[in-house]
Design an enzyme around this catalytic site. Structure first.
Site, short mmCIF file in Angstrom:
data_model
loop_
_atom_site.label_atom_id
_atom_site.label_comp_id
_atom_site.label_asym_id
_atom_site.label_seq_id
_atom_site.Cartn_x
_atom_site.Cartn_y
_atom_site.Cartn_z
N LYS A 218 -6.63 -4.76 -3.13
CA LYS A 218 -7.23 -5.52 -2.02
C LYS A 218 -8.28 -4.67 -1.31
O LYS A 218 -8.03 -3.52 -0.97
CB LYS A 218 -6.13 -5.97 -1.04
CG LYS A 218 -5.33 -4.84 -0.40
CD LYS A 218 -4.23 -5.43 0.47
CE LYS A 218 -3.48 -4.39 1.26
NZ LYS A 218 -4.29 -3.59 2.16
N GLN B 57 8.42 -14.64 21.20
CA GLN B 57 8.01 -16.04 21.34
C GLN B 57 8.63 -16.93 20.26
O GLN B 57 7.99 -17.82 19.71
CB GLN B 57 6.47 -16.16 21.32
CG GLN B 57 5.77 -15.28 22.35
CD GLN B 57 4.27 -15.49 22.34
OE1 GLN B 57 3.78 -16.56 22.65
NE2 GLN B 57 3.54 -14.44 21.98
N GLU C 158 -4.65 -0.73 -1.26
CA GLU C 158 -5.97 -0.82 -0.63
C GLU C 158 -6.91 -0.05 -1.53
O GLU C 158 -6.72 1.15 -1.76
CB GLU C 158 -5.96 -0.26 0.80
CG GLU C 158 -7.29 -0.53 1.51
CD GLU C 158 -7.27 -0.16 3.00
OE1 GLU C 158 -6.19 0.01 3.57
OE2 GLU C 158 -8.37 -0.03 3.57
N ASP D 43 0.79 -1.25 0.00
CA ASP D 43 0.00 0.00 0.00
C ASP D 43 0.82 1.30 0.00
O ASP D 43 0.45 2.27 0.67
CB ASP D 43 -0.97 0.00 1.20
CG ASP D 43 -1.97 -1.14 1.14
OD1 ASP D 43 -1.94 -1.93 0.17
OD2 ASP D 43 -2.79 -1.26 2.06
N CYS E 262 -2.15 -2.60 7.72
CA CYS E 262 -2.14 -3.49 6.56
C CYS E 262 -0.92 -4.40 6.50
O CYS E 262 -1.00 -5.52 6.00
CB CYS E 262 -2.29 -2.68 5.28
SG CYS E 262 -3.96 -1.98 5.13
N VAL F 51 3.26 0.26 4.22
CA VAL F 51 2.50 0.96 5.27
C VAL F 51 1.09 0.39 5.40
O VAL F 51 0.57 -0.17 4.45
CB VAL F 51 2.41 2.47 4.95
CG1 VAL F 51 3.80 3.09 4.98
CG2 VAL F 51 1.71 2.76 3.63
N THR F 52 0.48 0.63 6.61
CA THR F 52 1.13 1.03 7.83
C THR F 52 1.50 -0.22 8.62
O THR F 52 0.83 -1.25 8.50
CB THR F 52 0.22 1.94 8.71
OG1 THR F 52 -0.95 1.21 9.09
CG2 THR F 52 -0.14 3.21 7.99
N LYS G 200 -7.70 -4.99 4.79
CA LYS G 200 -6.39 -4.61 5.30
C LYS G 200 -5.36 -5.67 4.94
O LYS G 200 -4.21 -5.37 4.66
CB LYS G 200 -6.44 -4.39 6.82
CG LYS G 200 -7.44 -3.32 7.27
CD LYS G 200 -7.23 -1.98 6.61
CE LYS G 200 -8.23 -0.94 7.11
NZ LYS G 200 -8.19 0.29 6.29
#
Ligand code: TIU
Length: 221
Positions: A129, A202, A72, A24, A162, A157-158, A132
């Site tokens: 798209k 993790q 987007e 995006d 997204c 971004v961002t 997001k």
């Protein structure tokens, strides 16, 4: 096989099976008068990453590896824009309204174009798209599978909207994903920092992060 020094541990990949996914980088998010600004954000801070994203784009082009650009974007009749998305909050302009760069977040409008410095070439994939995430209602997974892509390097971004959504979608579909730390930006620096930390936490629960200089040096070594 190349080895990128990354968090939480090195990211191993083959350029021929590793796509660069640029999320995006369109005028709607990085220039005044677009969707990002309509939500009350200072869009200028996003412009700083353009040279870094361009360096990655040049690297992938030189390597002959796959490049995916996303936007987007909604159809002009807004049939792919849920009312819940259009009606949320109190933006100065809603999706489909006419602003200084044409209709906000609508395909084909000036604001929906990817910034000139990162303009896609004909050989590169461009995904419009409605959500997001880059995988929702786009066919991107099938396009990547058809090209035997197993690893994705993300920029754009961002970071926490997204980019993170797309990376989580990709992770759930079995891709090994790396986010380039200085090739992504948020309107909120603290959200960017939190996103980078939670991706690599993790044991790489969502994937890896690395600075662009490590990606470049690994590809060029
Ligand atoms: N508002 C915001 O931070 N982002 C979006 O709405 N879309 C993307 O991140 N591309």
């Amino acid at each position: 096989m190349i080895k990128i020094l990354a968090r939480p541990f090195p990211f191993l990949c083959e350029p021929r099976s590793t796509a660069l996914v640029i999320i995006d980088m369109q005028r709607d998010f990085v220039e005044p008068g677009g969707f990002g600004a309509s939500l009350g954000n200072d869009v200028t801070r996003l412009q700083a990453i353009i040279p870094t994203v361009r360096a990655l784009l040049t690297l992938w082009r030189q390597a002959g590896a796959l490049i995916v650009h996303t936007r987007e974007s909604h159809r002009p009749d807004l049939s792919d824009c849920p009312p819940a998305k259009r009606n949320r909050g109190s933006p100065s302009l809603r999706i489909g309204d006419v602003g200084p760069m044409g209709r906000v977040l609508v395909a084909g409008e000036p604001g929906n174009q990817i910034v000139e410095a990162l303009a896609p070439r004909a050989s590169e994939i461009v995904i419009d798209k409605p959500g997001k995430g880059a995988f929702y209602a786009t066919g991107l997974h099938e396009m990547l599978q058809a090209r035997s892509i197993t690893h994705l390097v993300f920029a754009g971004v961002t970071t926490e909207v997204c980019v993170q959504t797309s990376m989580r979608e990709a992770n759930d579909r079995g891709y090994e994903c790396l986010l380039v730390e200085d090739a992504t930006e948020s309107y909120f620096p603290e959200f960017k920092a939190a996103t980078l930390a939670m991706i690599a936490a993790q044991g790489g629960i969502v994937g890896w992060t690395a600075p662009s200089n490590q990606v470049l040096s690994a590809f060029l070594s």
